[in-house]
Design a protein around this motif. Sequence first.
Motif, PDB file in Angstrom:
ATOM      1  N   ALA A   1      -0.133   8.808   5.908  1.00  0.00           N
ATOM      2  CA  ALA A   1      -0.135   8.100   4.625  1.00  0.00           C
ATOM      3  C   ALA A   1       0.976   7.060   4.581  1.00  0.00           C
ATOM      4  O   ALA A   1       0.771   5.927   4.123  1.00  0.00           O
ATOM      5  CB  ALA A   1       0.012   9.098   3.482  1.00  0.00           C
ATOM      6  N   ALA A   2       2.164   7.436   5.059  1.00  0.00           N
ATOM      7  CA  ALA A   2       3.288   6.497   5.060  1.00  0.00           C
ATOM      8  C   ALA A   2       3.032   5.334   6.003  1.00  0.00           C
ATOM      9  O   ALA A   2       3.342   4.180   5.683  1.00  0.00           O
ATOM     10  CB  ALA A   2       4.573   7.229   5.465  1.00  0.00           C
ATOM     11  N   GLY A   3       2.453   5.627   7.169  1.00  0.00           N
ATOM     12  CA  GLY A   3       2.147   4.559   8.113  1.00  0.00           C
ATOM     13  C   GLY A   3       1.146   3.570   7.556  1.00  0.00           C
ATOM     14  O   GLY A   3       1.242   2.353   7.790  1.00  0.00           O
ATOM     15  N   GLY A   4       0.173   4.063   6.781  1.00  0.00           N
ATOM     16  CA  GLY A   4      -0.791   3.174   6.155  1.00  0.00           C
ATOM     17  C   GLY A   4      -0.183   2.286   5.091  1.00  0.00           C
ATOM     18  O   GLY A   4      -0.694   1.197   4.821  1.00  0.00           O
ATOM     19  N   LEU A   5       0.932   2.743   4.486  1.00  0.00           N
ATOM     20  CA  LEU A   5       1.634   1.910   3.509  1.00  0.00           C
ATOM     21  C   LEU A   5       2.483   0.848   4.196  1.00  0.00           C
ATOM     22  O   LEU A   5       2.474  -0.321   3.805  1.00  0.00           O
ATOM     23  CB  LEU A   5       2.521   2.785   2.619  1.00  0.00           C
ATOM     24  N   ILE A   6       3.216   1.262   5.208  1.00  0.00           N
ATOM     25  CA  ILE A   6       4.121   0.338   5.893  1.00  0.00           C
ATOM     26  C   ILE A   6       3.344  -0.757   6.612  1.00  0.00           C
ATOM     27  O   ILE A   6       3.705  -1.941   6.574  1.00  0.00           O
ATOM     28  CB  ILE A   6       5.001   1.107   6.895  1.00  0.00           C
ATOM     29  N   ASP A   7       2.261  -0.373   7.291  1.00  0.00           N
ATOM     30  CA  ASP A   7       1.417  -1.338   8.000  1.00  0.00           C
ATOM     31  C   ASP A   7       0.033  -1.299   7.364  1.00  0.00           C
ATOM     32  O   ASP A   7      -0.777  -0.419   7.661  1.00  0.00           O
ATOM     33  CB  ASP A   7       1.339  -0.992   9.484  1.00  0.00           C
ATOM     34  N   ALA A   8      -0.222  -2.245   6.482  1.00  0.00           N
ATOM     35  CA  ALA A   8      -1.473  -2.252   5.720  1.00  0.00           C
ATOM     36  C   ALA A   8      -2.607  -2.960   6.441  1.00  0.00           C
ATOM     37  O   ALA A   8      -3.651  -3.228   5.835  1.00  0.00           O
ATOM     38  CB  ALA A   8      -1.241  -2.910   4.365  1.00  0.00           C
ATOM     39  N   THR A   9      -2.438  -3.260   7.723  1.00  0.00           N
ATOM     40  CA  THR A   9      -3.467  -3.999   8.461  1.00  0.00           C
ATOM     41  C   THR A   9      -4.806  -3.280   8.443  1.00  0.00           C
ATOM     42  O   THR A   9      -5.860  -3.885   8.195  1.00  0.00           O
ATOM     43  CB  THR A   9      -3.018  -4.218   9.917  1.00  0.00           C
ATOM     44  N   THR A  10      -4.790  -1.966   8.690  1.00  0.00           N
ATOM     45  CA  THR A  10      -6.038  -1.200   8.696  1.00  0.00           C
ATOM     46  C   THR A  10      -6.665  -1.173   7.316  1.00  0.00           C
ATOM     47  O   THR A  10      -7.885  -1.320   7.161  1.00  0.00           O
ATOM     48  CB  THR A  10      -5.779   0.234   9.192  1.00  0.00           C
ATOM     49  N   TYR A  11      -5.839  -0.983   6.299  1.00  0.00           N
ATOM     50  CA  TYR A  11      -6.335  -0.964   4.913  1.00  0.00           C
ATOM     51  C   TYR A  11      -7.016  -2.292   4.585  1.00  0.00           C
ATOM     52  O   TYR A  11      -8.144  -2.329   4.080  1.00  0.00           O
ATOM     53  CB  TYR A  11      -5.156  -0.712   3.973  1.00  0.00           C
ATOM     54  N   ILE A  12      -6.341  -3.392   4.880  1.00  0.00           N
ATOM     55  CA  ILE A  12      -6.893  -4.718   4.583  1.00  0.00           C
ATOM     56  C   ILE A  12      -8.162  -4.964   5.399  1.00  0.00           C
ATOM     57  O   ILE A  12      -9.174  -5.465   4.878  1.00  0.00           O
ATOM     58  CB  ILE A  12      -5.851  -5.813   4.862  1.00  0.00           C
ATOM     59  N   GLY A  13      -8.136  -4.601   6.676  1.00  0.00           N
ATOM     60  CA  GLY A  13      -9.291  -4.822   7.528  1.00  0.00           C
ATOM     61  C   GLY A  13     -10.500  -4.008   7.122  1.00  0.00           C
ATOM     62  O   GLY A  13     -11.646  -4.429   7.341  1.00  0.00           O
ATOM     63  N   THR A  14     -10.277  -2.832   6.519  1.00  0.00           N
ATOM     64  CA  THR A  14     -11.399  -2.012   6.061  1.00  0.00           C
ATOM     65  C   THR A  14     -11.985  -2.555   4.767  1.00  0.00           C
ATOM     66  O   THR A  14     -13.205  -2.574   4.581  1.00  0.00           O
ATOM     67  CB  THR A  14     -10.950  -0.553   5.868  1.00  0.00           C
ATOM     68  N   VAL A  15     -11.119  -2.984   3.862  1.00  0.00           N
ATOM     69  CA  VAL A  15     -11.600  -3.549   2.601  1.00  0.00           C
ATOM     70  C   VAL A  15     -12.272  -4.895   2.827  1.00  0.00           C
ATOM     71  O   VAL A  15     -13.283  -5.224   2.199  1.00  0.00           O
ATOM     72  CB  VAL A  15     -10.432  -3.684   1.595  1.00  0.00           C
ATOM     73  N   PHE A  16     -11.708  -5.701   3.739  1.00  0.00           N
ATOM     74  CA  PHE A  16     -12.267  -7.008   4.065  1.00  0.00           C
ATOM     75  C   PHE A  16     -12.768  -7.000   5.513  1.00  0.00           C
ATOM     76  O   PHE A  16     -12.083  -7.487   6.413  1.00  0.00           O
ATOM     77  CB  PHE A  16     -11.210  -8.105   3.898  1.00  0.00           C
ATOM     78  N   PRO A  17     -13.942  -6.430   5.750  1.00  0.00           N
ATOM     79  CA  PRO A  17     -14.460  -6.407   7.114  1.00  0.00           C
ATOM     80  C   PRO A  17     -14.834  -7.805   7.569  1.00  0.00           C
ATOM     81  O   PRO A  17     -14.885  -8.748   6.785  1.00  0.00           O
ATOM     82  CB  PRO A  17     -15.701  -5.510   7.008  1.00  0.00           C
TER      83      PRO A  17
END
Length: 521
Positions: A500-516
């Motif tokens: 969870a902390a890694g997903g906050l610090i590096d939001a690349t995966t989060y952004i890439g999933t929301v904006f495929p």
Amino acid sequence: MAVETEYTADLSGAMVLEPVPLADWLVVAPVAIPLVVGGILLVARRETRMHGWLAAGGLLATLVCTVLLLMRVLEQGIVVMTMGRWLPPFGISFVADPLGASFAVAGTLVAVVCAFYATSDIGTVGRRYGYYALLILMMAGVNGAFLTGDMFNLYVWFEVFLISSFGLLVMGSERRQLDGATKYAILNLIGTTFFLIATAYLYGIFGTLNMADVARKAGDLRDTAPLMTLTVLYLLAFAMKAAAFPVNFWLPASYHTPRIVTSALFGAVLTKVGIYGLLRTFGMLFPPELEILSVLIAWVAAATMILGIMGALAQTDIRRALGFVVISGIGIMLAGIAIGTPEGFAGTVFYALHSMIVLGALYLLAGVMNSLGGSYSLRDLGGLYAARPLIAAFALFLVLSIAGLPPASGLWPKVMLVQASLESGWSWLGFTILLTGFLTTVALGRVFILAIWRPLPENAEPIKAGMSPALGYGVLTALSLPMLIIGLYPDPVIGLAESAAGGLIDATTYIGTVFPEGAAQ
């Protein structure tokens, strides 16, 4: 002469044209199920005898969905669903990542246990006034806040659970309840007003409210936009909701006034939504601003920890003491946010999950003690060890857990936070966390000695039969068992917190999933 032409618009860049996989519906189930069951309870308002079991069953189904959602997130990655099939930022997204999904699991677990406890604690009048409908609708708002990917809808879900919580707080219409509800409502409405102002400001700056969209645009606007003003507004709004110093005075003035099952749900879950907002805002959206504000947040964290637990030491009413323990725990979570490293964020996430469960259990323990001894006052209670040794064993375990002592789950997040503070040069903050743990042991050890260990005071009410022993032991076991398992085998939860902390610090995966690839930019 007009010429008819045929034109077909290509919507592939703005809309999802393929059928949504059935498993993806899990991301909205933790919100949809409570809303549907809440509506059924409102329609069936005359059949009050069934309300408790309907609410408990609905929340149990919600818990199953949140667990399945968390498992899917851990196995396959972040799950996104955008309403109306519009691709973000056109549509409003629900996003389940390890942070939101884990918070939803812990909060719903506490709500399920509280719903079963309420079948004994809430009478006919409470059911008639819609206690269970408000309870389950409040959890719809809480889960919506944990799973939304849109800042304005985070505000909307705040309003949903706040409105429900107002109704739960005044249930009974006693003078002290109305007094506590007035303070609770005014201060929380001020906090949500700051939240709304900040969100309007956010839209004015970014032209979007989608969290992933804000995260990817923030770097380009940092030199020209007043992002520090924006983050300070969010800090004030979420700190007020989390009951951080110096905007925490509404909590001890209100959390002791409702039914104890309501206090359990409030103390365990509602303040953690404020911590979730701070994690999301400073961890994913505005980390450079966190670096500037970190010293301020660290001092706020230290003041919240120390003043909170000192307030608990001064109380003779168990409910009031637990309210100050809630505040002190918020300070510990703020410490990890102030540190701002992956280890600090992971410690905060782990401690928040632990805090939801242990505080829910402590409040319900207080309710069981009141059903036996007829009071919440330390002056009137006593003799519970001789009358109910198993209740005394639960109490000792929970005191050790909230103080951060083995074998319960509270040890590991404090170890993580102290280690993170030492590695980051915040040794004084680590010392404050340890000091708070010691003072917590003293404060709740005093409650244990006076209310459970010492003999029954003269002229005090004798120990009563209390609620059903099976129900009392059952709810305490349901919350204590996960704490014991985590305490003995913490690796899975540590890994979850780090993810969870890694997903906050590096939001690349989060952004890439929301904006495929191919989504609208």
